[in-house]
Design a protein around this motif. Structure first.
Motif, PDB file in Angstrom:
ATOM      1  N   UNK A 183       0.140  12.659   1.916  1.00 32.11           N
ATOM      2  CA  UNK A 183       1.169  13.159   2.661  1.00 32.11           C
ATOM      3  C   UNK A 183       2.513  13.037   2.033  1.00 32.11           C
ATOM      4  N   UNK A 184       2.779  12.206   1.055  1.00 35.84           N
ATOM      5  CA  UNK A 184       3.851  12.058   0.222  1.00 35.84           C
ATOM      6  C   UNK A 184       3.771  12.920  -0.845  1.00 35.84           C
ATOM      7  N   UNK A 185       2.589  13.241  -1.551  1.00 32.76           N
ATOM      8  CA  UNK A 185       2.669  14.304  -2.386  1.00 32.76           C
ATOM      9  C   UNK A 185       2.892  15.771  -1.729  1.00 32.76           C
ATOM     10  N   UNK A 186       2.432  15.902  -0.414  1.00 32.17           N
ATOM     11  CA  UNK A 186       2.899  17.332   0.211  1.00 32.17           C
ATOM     12  C   UNK A 186       4.389  17.303   0.560  1.00 32.17           C
ATOM     13  N   UNK A 187       4.978  16.179   0.718  1.00 35.21           N
ATOM     14  CA  UNK A 187       6.601  16.303   1.298  1.00 35.21           C
ATOM     15  C   UNK A 187       7.320  16.175   0.022  1.00 35.21           C
ATOM     16  N   UNK A 188       7.113  15.563  -1.127  1.00 40.67           N
ATOM     17  CA  UNK A 188       7.678  15.530  -2.406  1.00 40.67           C
ATOM     18  C   UNK A 188       7.538  16.794  -3.035  1.00 40.67           C
ATOM     19  N   UNK A 189       6.478  17.467  -3.045  1.00 40.24           N
ATOM     20  CA  UNK A 189       6.188  18.685  -3.730  1.00 40.24           C
ATOM     21  C   UNK A 189       6.850  19.968  -2.977  1.00 40.24           C
ATOM     22  N   UNK A 210       2.755  11.456 -10.783  1.00 44.09           N
ATOM     23  CA  UNK A 210       1.865  12.602 -11.308  1.00 44.09           C
ATOM     24  C   UNK A 210       2.472  13.940 -11.006  1.00 44.09           C
ATOM     25  N   UNK A 211       3.351  14.155  -9.962  1.00 48.27           N
ATOM     26  CA  UNK A 211       3.885  15.592  -9.676  1.00 48.27           C
ATOM     27  C   UNK A 211       5.010  15.778 -11.046  1.00 48.27           C
ATOM     28  N   UNK A 212       5.797  14.711 -11.121  1.00 50.56           N
ATOM     29  CA  UNK A 212       6.812  15.033 -12.060  1.00 50.56           C
ATOM     30  C   UNK A 212       6.219  14.941 -13.709  1.00 50.56           C
ATOM     31  N   UNK A 269       9.758  19.501  -1.222  1.00 50.52           N
ATOM     32  CA  UNK A 269      11.143  19.041  -1.625  1.00 50.52           C
ATOM     33  C   UNK A 269      11.314  19.421  -3.077  1.00 50.52           C
ATOM     34  N   UNK A 270      10.746  19.121  -4.036  1.00 47.64           N
ATOM     35  CA  UNK A 270      10.905  19.478  -5.455  1.00 47.64           C
ATOM     36  C   UNK A 270      11.001  21.039  -5.473  1.00 47.64           C
ATOM     37  N   UNK A 271      10.127  21.858  -5.003  1.00 45.27           N
ATOM     38  CA  UNK A 271       9.914  23.197  -4.983  1.00 45.27           C
ATOM     39  C   UNK A 271      11.062  23.784  -4.505  1.00 45.27           C
ATOM     40  N   UNK A 272      11.677  23.316  -3.457  1.00 43.63           N
ATOM     41  CA  UNK A 272      12.658  23.801  -2.469  1.00 43.63           C
ATOM     42  C   UNK A 272      14.141  23.777  -3.286  1.00 43.63           C
ATOM     43  N   UNK A 273      14.200  22.542  -4.075  1.00 44.82           N
ATOM     44  CA  UNK A 273      15.343  21.938  -4.950  1.00 44.82           C
ATOM     45  C   UNK A 273      15.505  22.859  -5.948  1.00 44.82           C
ATOM     46  N   UNK A 274      14.394  23.177  -6.619  1.00 42.13           N
ATOM     47  CA  UNK A 274      14.443  24.104  -7.754  1.00 42.13           C
ATOM     48  C   UNK A 274      14.901  25.541  -7.173  1.00 42.13           C
ATOM     49  N   UNK A 275      14.086  25.960  -6.306  1.00 41.15           N
ATOM     50  CA  UNK A 275      14.176  27.445  -5.908  1.00 41.15           C
ATOM     51  C   UNK A 275      15.569  27.874  -5.243  1.00 41.15           C
ATOM     52  N   UNK A 276      16.302  26.772  -4.641  1.00 38.94           N
ATOM     53  CA  UNK A 276      17.581  26.961  -3.995  1.00 38.94           C
ATOM     54  C   UNK A 276      18.816  26.676  -4.726  1.00 38.94           C
ATOM     55  N   UNK A 329       0.788  -1.363   0.088  1.00 38.80           N
ATOM     56  CA  UNK A 329      -0.091  -0.036   0.047  1.00 38.80           C
ATOM     57  C   UNK A 329       0.820   1.160  -0.031  1.00 38.80           C
ATOM     58  N   UNK A 330       1.784   1.254   0.746  1.00 43.05           N
ATOM     59  CA  UNK A 330       2.750   2.420   0.877  1.00 43.05           C
ATOM     60  C   UNK A 330       3.533   2.647  -0.291  1.00 43.05           C
ATOM     61  N   UNK A 331       3.979   1.569  -1.146  1.00 42.94           N
ATOM     62  CA  UNK A 331       4.624   1.572  -2.354  1.00 42.94           C
ATOM     63  C   UNK A 331       3.664   2.257  -3.327  1.00 42.94           C
ATOM     64  N   UNK A 332       2.617   1.583  -3.348  1.00 42.61           N
ATOM     65  CA  UNK A 332       1.433   2.115  -4.443  1.00 42.61           C
ATOM     66  C   UNK A 332       1.195   3.613  -4.073  1.00 42.61           C
ATOM     67  N   UNK A 333       1.099   3.899  -3.103  1.00 43.73           N
ATOM     68  CA  UNK A 333       0.622   5.438  -2.787  1.00 43.73           C
ATOM     69  C   UNK A 333       2.090   6.370  -2.896  1.00 43.73           C
ATOM     70  N   UNK A 334       2.984   6.085  -2.736  1.00 39.33           N
ATOM     71  CA  UNK A 334       4.238   6.682  -3.099  1.00 39.33           C
ATOM     72  C   UNK A 334       4.417   7.027  -4.470  1.00 39.33           C
TER      73      UNK A 334
END
Length: 401
Positions: A156-162, A98-100, A164-171, A87-92
């Motif tokens: 929750x994963x989407x929030x965290x990944x989003x 979709x984010x990428x 992380x992705x945003x901060x990675x690009x902005x910094x 379940x965790x793998x599928x949700x991840x």
């Protein structure tokens, strides 16, 4: 004036509570009602000539606190053992793919049609790619258990990944091998710190005997989150690990050092903390969306210029979500309808530097996408209410498989 404001806030919070209660029967999402109520309050102030302070600066602060409380509440409710790994793998995968994909497509569209810099286009695209746990988690409380767990993990994963992705690009103005190595180090550091702080907080929760113990605990959690945010570390990762640990103490009996924390007593304290977090989350979330609705202008909601873009983005969100769920062999109904944009989208949008904003992505576009995805989610909530026990068992088998 102060007395009037306090009375008004109390009345609004009680109305927000009624909205929350009504969702189970009407399937009308409380977030939409809160936005409408906030907007109506603004129009009433205009008509009556009431002067109001500038609340805009409060929005990011309340939003960040609301985000960590929502992720903490959701993770405290999750049951985790070996059977949950599929379940965790599928949700991840359902959160990161979709984010990428959506970020790349929107970046290309913003760059081509708006003649914008690719980095500015990507930064403006990311907020639109993240599922809002602030809206998703409260909505699925009446879903079957398997669907509810999937949405909590996924959002929750989407929030965290989003973030992380945003901060990675902005910094990172220049993205190369070294920037990815630094990014990996930050995640590793945060993982280590998360386990250390989690054990420390569990120890304090067990040892503090003062009649006031949960308030300092919540303050420490908020402080750790904002310090990690200041250091550009993924603080939501700490919140998720803390919630999973405290919410699954009874499943850690096989770990010897856990017995030193008196897990039975700690479990009872964790449940009390969970109750307080649930209450606090409701207040902060309701206040955030009321405030955001209050700050909305009518012309921003009814902006016909952004409507083609917002409808196109909504269509892409649905198309990519259905496609990914189909590939992962996850039932489309009801979780396929749960992809709202909300609090995290607003927070990331407000975090955009002035130099990296583009004309296509503005407040009107953000609001319209939030409304479309929320209305779409109502369809899922209605369909979930009509599902029978056999379909729920089938959903659980597919999600766990």
């Amino acid at each position: 004036m102060t007395t009037s404001i306090i009375i008004a806030v109390c009345i609004l919070m009680l109305i927000a509570y009624l909205f929350d209660l009504s969702t189970a029967k009407t399937k009308i999402l409380s977030v939409i009602l809160l936005l409408l109520l906030g907007w109506a309050m603004r129009q009433g102030c205009y008509l009556l000539g009431v002067e109001t302070p500038d609340f805009a600066s409060l929005l990011p602060v309340i939003g960040n606190i609301g985000l960590l409380l929502i992720v903490l509440e959701g993770s405290l409710e999750l049951e985790f053992d070996r059977s949950k790994i599929p379940l965790v793998k599928k949700s991840f995968y359902s959160s990161i793919v979709p984010i990428i994909l959506l970020a790349l497509i929107l970046t290309a569209l913003f760059s081509y049609y708006g003649n914008n810099d690719w980095r500015a286009s990507l930064l403006s695209a990311i907020p639109l790619c993240v599922i809002s746990s602030a809206i998703a988690i409260p909505t699925v409380r009446y879903f079957d258990k398997a669907s509810r767990e999937f949405v909590v993990y996924e959002s929750s994963f989407s929030d965290i990944i989003g973030v992380l992705f945003f901060n990675f690009v902005i910094y990172n103005e220049v993205i190369d091998v070294f920037s990815f190595l630094d990014f990996g180090k930050e995640i590793l550091v945060m993982l280590v710190l998360s386990f250390v702080f989690t054990i420390l907080l569990a120890y304090l929760l067990n040892k503090i005997e003062n009649h006031v113990k949960f308030t300092p605990m919540i303050i420490i959690i908020i402080m750790i989150y904002f310090i990690s945010k200041y250091l550009h570390l993924p603080g939501l990762l700490f919140i998720l690990i803390l919630g999973l640990f405290l919410g699954n103490l009874e499943r850690l009996d096989s770990v010897k050092w856990i017995h030193k924390l008196n897990p039975e007593m700690l479990h009872n304290e964790a449940m009390r903390l969970k109750e307080i977090v649930i209450e606090a989350t409701f207040l902060v979330r309701a206040f955030f969306f009321l405030l955001f609705g209050f700050l909305l202008e009518t012309k921003e909601i009814l902006n016909l210029q952004t409507l083609p873009w917002s409808l196109s983005i909504f269509g892409l969100i649905v198309l990519i979500r259905f496609m990914v769920l189909k590939i992962l062999k996850i039932p489309i109904s009801p979780v396929g309808f749960i992809a709202p944009r909300g609090l995290i989208t607003i927070l990331l949008f407000l975090s955009l530097p002035a130099s990296q904003t583009i004309g296509i992505v503005n407040k009107s576009l953000i609001v319209q996408v939030i409304i479309f995805t929320s209305l779409f989610m109502m369809v899922g909530a209605i369909k979930s209410g009509k599902s029978d026990n056999s379909s729920e068992e089938n959903i659980e088998e597919q999600l766990q498989g």
